[in-house]
Each structure stands twice: as C-alpha cells, then as structure tokens.
Design a protein around this motif. Structure first.
Motif, mmCIF file in Angstrom:
data_model
loop_
_atom_site.group_PDB
_atom_site.id
_atom_site.type_symbol
_atom_site.label_atom_id
_atom_site.label_comp_id
_atom_site.label_asym_id
_atom_site.label_seq_id
_atom_site.Cartn_x
_atom_site.Cartn_y
_atom_site.Cartn_z
ATOM 1 N N ALA A 215 -11.372 -1.870 11.588
ATOM 2 C CA ALA A 215 -11.151 -2.648 10.508
ATOM 3 C C ALA A 215 -9.990 -3.923 10.822
ATOM 4 O O ALA A 215 -10.229 -5.106 10.373
ATOM 5 C CB ALA A 215 -10.589 -1.777 9.507
ATOM 6 N N ILE A 216 -9.126 -3.453 11.664
ATOM 7 C CA ILE A 216 -8.128 -4.762 12.294
ATOM 8 C C ILE A 216 -8.951 -5.453 12.842
ATOM 9 O O ILE A 216 -8.618 -6.818 12.808
ATOM 10 C CB ILE A 216 -7.253 -3.928 13.308
ATOM 11 C CG1 ILE A 216 -6.006 -2.964 12.331
ATOM 12 C CG2 ILE A 216 -6.326 -5.083 13.917
ATOM 13 C CD1 ILE A 216 -5.192 -2.344 12.995
ATOM 14 N N PHE B 169 -6.740 -6.650 17.760
ATOM 15 C CA PHE B 169 -5.302 -5.878 17.632
ATOM 16 C C PHE B 169 -4.313 -6.803 17.857
ATOM 17 O O PHE B 169 -3.125 -6.935 17.346
ATOM 18 C CB PHE B 169 -5.382 -4.701 18.435
ATOM 19 C CG PHE B 169 -4.049 -3.965 18.207
ATOM 20 C CD1 PHE B 169 -3.837 -3.379 16.797
ATOM 21 C CD2 PHE B 169 -3.008 -3.787 19.235
ATOM 22 C CE1 PHE B 169 -2.476 -2.701 16.931
ATOM 23 C CE2 PHE B 169 -1.839 -3.404 19.180
ATOM 24 C CZ PHE B 169 -1.525 -2.634 17.930
ATOM 25 N N ALA B 170 -4.417 -7.572 19.172
ATOM 26 C CA ALA B 170 -3.428 -8.393 19.648
ATOM 27 C C ALA B 170 -3.006 -9.320 18.656
ATOM 28 O O ALA B 170 -1.889 -9.818 18.385
ATOM 29 C CB ALA B 170 -3.602 -8.924 21.068
ATOM 30 N N ASN B 171 -3.877 -9.831 17.929
ATOM 31 C CA ASN B 171 -3.782 -11.057 16.881
ATOM 32 C C ASN B 171 -3.191 -10.353 15.830
ATOM 33 O O ASN B 171 -2.153 -11.137 15.142
ATOM 34 C CB ASN B 171 -5.408 -11.675 16.550
ATOM 35 C CG ASN B 171 -5.365 -12.958 15.740
ATOM 36 O OD1 ASN B 171 -4.311 -13.707 16.062
ATOM 37 N ND2 ASN B 171 -5.907 -12.834 14.872
ATOM 38 N N PHE B 172 -3.689 -9.199 15.312
ATOM 39 C CA PHE B 172 -2.958 -8.548 14.312
ATOM 40 C C PHE B 172 -1.432 -8.688 14.635
ATOM 41 O O PHE B 172 -0.740 -8.740 13.503
ATOM 42 C CB PHE B 172 -3.735 -7.343 13.753
ATOM 43 C CG PHE B 172 -2.599 -6.288 13.039
ATOM 44 C CD1 PHE B 172 -2.400 -6.517 11.890
ATOM 45 C CD2 PHE B 172 -2.233 -5.198 13.970
ATOM 46 C CE1 PHE B 172 -1.515 -5.657 11.362
ATOM 47 C CE2 PHE B 172 -1.497 -4.254 13.249
ATOM 48 C CZ PHE B 172 -0.981 -4.498 11.930
ATOM 49 N N LYS B 173 -1.179 -7.842 15.609
ATOM 50 C CA LYS B 173 0.095 -7.581 15.993
ATOM 51 C C LYS B 173 1.184 -9.120 15.958
ATOM 52 O O LYS B 173 2.137 -8.972 15.490
ATOM 53 C CB LYS B 173 0.161 -6.801 17.298
ATOM 54 C CG LYS B 173 1.688 -6.486 17.875
ATOM 55 C CD LYS B 173 1.406 -5.886 19.293
ATOM 56 C CE LYS B 173 2.852 -5.701 19.782
ATOM 57 N NZ LYS B 173 2.743 -4.924 21.162
ATOM 58 N N GLU B 174 0.483 -9.711 16.451
ATOM 59 C CA GLU B 174 1.147 -11.282 16.424
ATOM 60 C C GLU B 174 1.344 -11.902 15.138
ATOM 61 O O GLU B 174 2.530 -12.320 14.746
ATOM 62 C CB GLU B 174 0.292 -12.022 17.267
ATOM 63 C CG GLU B 174 1.095 -13.754 17.505
ATOM 64 C CD GLU B 174 0.108 -14.700 18.320
ATOM 65 O OE1 GLU B 174 0.431 -15.696 18.235
ATOM 66 O OE2 GLU B 174 -0.957 -14.277 18.997
ATOM 67 N N GLN C 236 -11.306 -6.328 -2.530
ATOM 68 C CA GLN C 236 -11.958 -6.876 -1.312
ATOM 69 C C GLN C 236 -12.502 -6.019 -0.357
ATOM 70 O O GLN C 236 -13.273 -6.559 0.446
ATOM 71 C CB GLN C 236 -11.195 -8.081 -1.048
ATOM 72 C CG GLN C 236 -10.879 -9.110 -2.103
ATOM 73 C CD GLN C 236 -9.938 -10.225 -1.609
ATOM 74 O OE1 GLN C 236 -9.658 -10.509 -0.280
ATOM 75 N NE2 GLN C 236 -9.392 -11.104 -2.661
ATOM 76 N N GLY C 237 -11.810 -4.924 -0.223
ATOM 77 C CA GLY C 237 -12.276 -3.889 0.852
ATOM 78 C C GLY C 237 -11.764 -4.475 2.027
ATOM 79 O O GLY C 237 -12.709 -4.314 3.356
ATOM 80 N N ARG C 238 -10.604 -4.909 2.261
ATOM 81 C CA ARG C 238 -10.396 -5.475 3.677
ATOM 82 C C ARG C 238 -8.652 -5.195 3.843
ATOM 83 O O ARG C 238 -7.810 -5.190 2.893
ATOM 84 C CB ARG C 238 -10.433 -6.989 3.868
ATOM 85 C CG ARG C 238 -9.811 -8.204 2.793
ATOM 86 C CD ARG C 238 -10.491 -9.470 2.994
ATOM 87 N NE ARG C 238 -9.692 -10.283 2.225
ATOM 88 C CZ ARG C 238 -8.713 -11.112 2.844
ATOM 89 N NH1 ARG C 238 -8.153 -10.699 4.011
ATOM 90 N NH2 ARG C 238 -8.058 -11.810 1.684
ATOM 91 N N LEU C 239 -8.420 -5.457 5.023
ATOM 92 C CA LEU C 239 -6.860 -5.363 5.324
ATOM 93 C C LEU C 239 -6.253 -6.735 5.094
ATOM 94 O O LEU C 239 -6.821 -7.839 5.523
ATOM 95 C CB LEU C 239 -6.692 -4.984 6.764
ATOM 96 C CG LEU C 239 -7.251 -3.677 7.167
ATOM 97 C CD1 LEU C 239 -7.141 -3.522 8.515
ATOM 98 C CD2 LEU C 239 -6.647 -2.493 6.310
ATOM 99 N N GLN C 240 -4.738 -6.785 4.781
ATOM 100 C CA GLN C 240 -3.981 -7.915 4.525
ATOM 101 C C GLN C 240 -2.659 -7.804 4.854
ATOM 102 O O GLN C 240 -2.052 -6.448 4.967
ATOM 103 C CB GLN C 240 -4.222 -8.371 3.154
ATOM 104 C CG GLN C 240 -5.535 -8.734 2.676
ATOM 105 C CD GLN C 240 -5.413 -9.321 0.875
ATOM 106 O OE1 GLN C 240 -6.257 -9.151 0.309
ATOM 107 N NE2 GLN C 240 -4.359 -10.244 0.953
ATOM 108 N N ILE C 241 -2.051 -8.788 5.406
ATOM 109 C CA ILE C 241 -0.599 -8.448 5.771
ATOM 110 C C ILE C 241 0.188 -9.389 4.648
ATOM 111 O O ILE C 241 -0.353 -10.101 3.928
ATOM 112 C CB ILE C 241 -0.419 -9.197 7.125
ATOM 113 C CG1 ILE C 241 -0.621 -10.698 7.290
ATOM 114 C CG2 ILE C 241 -0.861 -8.164 8.160
ATOM 115 C CD1 ILE C 241 -0.204 -11.139 8.345
#
Length: 224
Positions: free
Chosen positions: A122-123, A130-135, A158-163
């Motif tokens: 999902a990330i 994952f690197a982009n998410f972490k950044e 929406q069935g998705r992850l968000q920050i």
C-alpha cells in the motif's frame, strides 16, 4: 465527547463517543508501556520516556477525567453554556490521551527497518516507494509549527494511505477523518532533553524504533 468502556487491561482500552455512557462511565487510566523506559535507547532515552509517559500523558488523562466530570454535571443540569466551554479541554486532553496511547504502541525496541506484506504494498502504491513515504512524513513532521504530530492515516472512503499533520493534540480521526496508523509526536517534550532544538535529528532517530508490526495490524484492522 470521549468515554472509556469495558474492564479489559489498561493498554487495550477503547475510546468511544456516546454521551449516554457518561452516566456510569469508568475513568480513563494511564496505559502501561509495553516495554521499559530505557528500552528505546539510544534513540529515545529513558529520562524522556519516563517524563513523557508518567508526567505528560498522565496529565492528559487526569485533566480529561476532570473535564468529563464537569461535562457530566453540566449535562445533568442542562447547562449548554458550560458544555460548550468545556469542548477545548475535552479536545486537547482527550486528543492527548488518544494520540499517546497510539504512540506508545507504534514504538518498539525491536522496531525499525521497513514494513512487510500488505502495508508495504500500500505504501508503494500510494507513495511510490518506502523511501519516498519516509521522506515525505519526515519533512511534514519537521515542518509542524510549534507543537503537534505527523501522521500516517488511512482514508477509508478513498481506500488509500495519506499523511497529515495535526496541531497541538488534535486527534487525527476526529479532525481529519483519517484512521490513525502511525503517529510521530513532535512536541518538544518528546525529544528536547536529548536532541535539544534539533527536531530533524529526533525524527531521523525515531525510524529506528517504529513498530511496523503494530502499524501493519492497525492497517489490516481498519480495512475490515
């Protein structure tokens, strides 16, 4: 309005919303940590953990109980003015209790690395890697002005992850609708004794103790 139900262990208490439970509610209690105060060293030292848990989180719990008791009295009297005036205290202390209860389980002395399985997929889907998410989450958390939190949440519609970033102790779900999966506390009390005013160093270190099993379990649960 927050209310705790049930007689399960303190760390498994659930927070729910019906005002009717104020009639015979149980008081909120400080959840036990699933590890020792020194267990997250060298990334987060024991002094920070002890003060953060036994003083700061405990204060949110105590103040929430006081505010709820006053709200109960105002509700019984039909005193709407007092009910309205108590909302900031309920939001701040209730949010502080919710946020920290999640935060302690998001951390582990055996944490770090990268998530696996469905969460990792999902990330990659929602952030590219994952690197982009972490950044992105690190940058968002560094950029919180004053005190607040950086979050990874799930948008169920929406069935998705968000920050997302939340100010002060605003709870993620109550203010954005996102289901909280991973919270990073960027109040100064979470890092100042060790990292002084260099928030980026704290954020670099905290990735070494992220409990991806816990985050993955939250992701699986919220999709049901």
């Amino acid at each position: 309005m927050l209310c705790r139900l049930g007689s399960a262990g303190r760390s498994s208490a659930k927070l729910v919303a019906p005002l009717g439970c104020l009639v015979s509610r149980l008081k909120h209690t400080l959840p036990d940590l699933p590890y020792d105060y020194a267990a997250l060293e060298p990334h987060i030292n024991a002094e920070i953990m002890q003060l953060h848990h036994s003083k700061h989180h405990a204060a949110y719990v105590n103040n929430l109980n006081v505010a709820e008791e006053k709200y109960k009295e105002a509700l019984a009297k039909g005193d709407v003015t007092t009910q309205v005036s108590l909302q900031p205290a309920l939001k701040f202390n209730g949010g502080g209790h919710i946020n920290h209860t999640i935060f302690w389980t998001n951390l582990s002395p055996n944490g770090g690395g990268e998530p696996k399985g469905e969460l990792m997929e999902a990330i990659k889907r929602d952030f590219g890697s994952f690197a982009n998410f972490k950044e992105k989450l690190t940058a968002l958390s560094v950029g919180v002005q004053g005190s607040g939190w950086g979050w990874l949440g799930y948008n169920k519609e929406q069935g998705r992850l968000q920050i997302a970033a939340c100010a002060n102790q605003d709870p993620l779900q109550g203010t954005t609708g996102l289901i909280p999966l991973l919270g990073i506390d960027v109040w100064e009390h979470a890092y100042y004794l060790q990292y002084k005013n260099v928030r980026p160093d704290y954020l670099k270190a905290i990735w070494n103790v992220i409990n991806w099993e816990n985050v993955s379990s939250r992701y699986t649960a919220c999709k049901k």
